[in-house]
Design a protein around this motif. Structure first.
Motif, mmCIF file in Angstrom:
data_model
loop_
_atom_site.group_PDB
_atom_site.id
_atom_site.type_symbol
_atom_site.label_atom_id
_atom_site.label_comp_id
_atom_site.label_asym_id
_atom_site.label_seq_id
_atom_site.Cartn_x
_atom_site.Cartn_y
_atom_site.Cartn_z
ATOM 1 N N ARG A 184 -6.535 8.110 -20.413
ATOM 2 C CA ARG A 184 -5.924 8.670 -21.629
ATOM 3 C C ARG A 184 -5.805 10.192 -21.593
ATOM 4 N N THR A 185 -6.012 10.810 -20.439
ATOM 5 C CA THR A 185 -5.818 12.250 -20.330
ATOM 6 C C THR A 185 -4.474 12.546 -19.672
ATOM 7 N N ASP A 186 -4.010 13.775 -19.869
ATOM 8 C CA ASP A 186 -2.755 14.181 -19.218
ATOM 9 C C ASP A 186 -2.898 14.136 -17.703
ATOM 10 N N ALA A 187 -4.100 14.479 -17.217
ATOM 11 C CA ALA A 187 -4.337 14.471 -15.774
ATOM 12 C C ALA A 187 -4.209 13.058 -15.212
ATOM 13 N N ALA A 188 -4.779 12.081 -15.904
ATOM 14 C CA ALA A 188 -4.672 10.688 -15.447
ATOM 15 C C ALA A 188 -3.224 10.223 -15.478
ATOM 16 N N ASN A 189 -2.497 10.636 -16.497
ATOM 17 C CA ASN A 189 -1.083 10.287 -16.589
ATOM 18 C C ASN A 189 -0.323 10.806 -15.370
ATOM 19 N N LEU A 190 -0.559 12.070 -15.009
ATOM 20 C CA LEU A 190 0.108 12.651 -13.851
ATOM 21 C C LEU A 190 -0.362 11.996 -12.554
ATOM 22 N N ALA A 191 -1.648 11.637 -12.498
ATOM 23 C CA ALA A 191 -2.174 10.961 -11.311
ATOM 24 C C ALA A 191 -1.449 9.642 -11.070
ATOM 25 N N HIS A 192 -1.077 8.945 -12.135
ATOM 26 C CA HIS A 192 -0.308 7.703 -11.987
ATOM 27 C C HIS A 192 1.027 7.973 -11.276
ATOM 28 N N PHE A 193 1.669 9.087 -11.603
ATOM 29 C CA PHE A 193 2.940 9.424 -10.955
ATOM 30 C C PHE A 193 2.734 9.680 -9.464
ATOM 31 N N LEU B 65 3.547 3.721 -11.734
ATOM 32 C CA LEU B 65 4.677 4.436 -12.330
ATOM 33 C C LEU B 65 4.970 3.962 -13.749
ATOM 34 N N GLU B 66 4.736 2.695 -14.021
ATOM 35 C CA GLU B 66 4.941 2.198 -15.384
ATOM 36 C C GLU B 66 3.870 2.688 -16.345
ATOM 37 N N ASN B 67 2.765 3.193 -15.813
ATOM 38 C CA ASN B 67 1.716 3.781 -16.644
ATOM 39 C C ASN B 67 1.912 5.278 -16.843
ATOM 40 N N PHE B 68 2.993 5.803 -16.305
ATOM 41 C CA PHE B 68 3.293 7.232 -16.420
ATOM 42 C C PHE B 68 4.378 7.460 -17.463
ATOM 43 N N SER B 69 4.258 8.557 -18.186
ATOM 44 C CA SER B 69 5.320 8.955 -19.111
ATOM 45 C C SER B 69 5.335 10.475 -19.199
ATOM 46 N N VAL C 103 11.562 14.643 -14.788
ATOM 47 C CA VAL C 103 10.436 13.917 -14.187
ATOM 48 C C VAL C 103 10.457 12.461 -14.624
ATOM 49 N N GLN C 104 10.726 12.218 -15.913
ATOM 50 C CA GLN C 104 10.742 10.848 -16.402
ATOM 51 C C GLN C 104 11.868 10.042 -15.766
ATOM 52 N N SER C 105 13.031 10.635 -15.621
ATOM 53 C CA SER C 105 14.136 9.914 -14.980
ATOM 54 C C SER C 105 13.822 9.636 -13.517
ATOM 55 N N LYS C 106 13.114 10.560 -12.870
ATOM 56 C CA LYS C 106 12.692 10.329 -11.488
ATOM 57 C C LYS C 106 11.740 9.148 -11.414
ATOM 58 N N ALA C 107 10.824 9.058 -12.370
ATOM 59 C CA ALA C 107 9.885 7.927 -12.395
ATOM 60 C C ALA C 107 10.628 6.610 -12.569
ATOM 61 N N ASN D 183 18.929 11.774 -20.677
ATOM 62 C CA ASN D 183 19.513 13.116 -20.755
ATOM 63 C C ASN D 183 20.556 13.300 -19.647
ATOM 64 N N GLU D 184 21.662 12.618 -19.793
ATOM 65 C CA GLU D 184 22.694 12.601 -18.757
ATOM 66 C C GLU D 184 23.119 14.022 -18.370
#
Length: 215
Positions: free
Chosen positions: A78-87, A106-110, A116-120, A148-149
């Motif tokens: 639930r931290t930003d670091a863990a979120n980025l680690a998923h990516f 990747l599905e656990n990343f936002s 970055v999100q479109s790359k995921a 965001n086209e």
């Protein structure tokens, strides 16, 4: 009003006590999460370095002294670091052809950063395409292209979408996607290839249409 308060003082007191406990709990959670995130980001620094040096096993599992991305995810949820680690983990597993593991992370990343999100989304599409999950690939490539086209990333993801549509046997959809690249992104790198593949699909019988992967 005074009579009401007098008759219901115990109830009101209980409500106020619950509210104080609830507010205190929320504040504690926010402060604790912030502290955990700062600690996790500091501990993840070496894992990012390993990733950038292509030492992916150390990046995933650590080197025995420093934590890897898996430990960050497990120890600091639930931290930003863990979120980025998923990516990072999703990207690594995709490169290792561990496609299901890549999708899971990747599905656990936002991210609020649309690039970055479109790359995921696109990476999830890549993994699903490799697994033969064409509908999921189409869904994620569509999200990647529509997030965001813009003239830089959208044509790239549309080209991937057209490939997935062709592999799924949705030839008309693939032609429509190539047409979109032609009409909207005529200055893009993908424009010439889109015209070529569109002409190929329009000229050949649908049963003979070949598939061209976009890397």
């Amino acid at each position: 009003m005074r009579l009401f308060l007098k008759k219901n003082s115990k109830i009101l007191g209980g409500v106020i006590a619950v509210a104080i406990v609830l507010i205190g709990g929320i504040l504690f959670f926010q402060i604790n999460t912030q502290n955990q995130n700062e600690k996790a980001q500091a501990e993840m620094f070496q894992a990012v370095y390993f990733f950038e040096q292509d030492s992916v096993e150390f990046a995933i599992n650590g080197d025995g002294i420093n934590k890897g991305f898996l430990s960050i995810v497990e120890d600091y949820p639930r931290t930003d670091a863990a979120n980025l680690a998923h990516f990072y983990l999703g990207s690594i597993y995709l490169s290792q052809k561990k496609f299901q593991e890549a999708i899971t992370h990747l599905e656990n990343f936002s991210s609020d950063d649309y690039l970055v999100q479109s790359k995921a989304y696109a990476l999830i599409g890549d993994a699903n395409l490799e697994l033969g999950n064409f509908d999921q690939a189409i869904s994620n490539y569509t999200k990647a292209a529509r997030t965001n086209e813009n003239k830089y990333t959208s044509p790239k993801y549309l080209a991937k979408l057209a490939v997935a549509q062709e592999e799924a046997g949705k030839i008309a959809d693939a032609i429509a996607t190539y047409t979109e690249i032609e009409e909207k992104y005529y200055e893009s790198f993908e424009y010439a290839a889109a015209r070529k593949h569109k002409a190929r699909l329009e000229a050949l019988p649908l049963s003979n249409a070949g598939v061209y992967r976009i890397n």
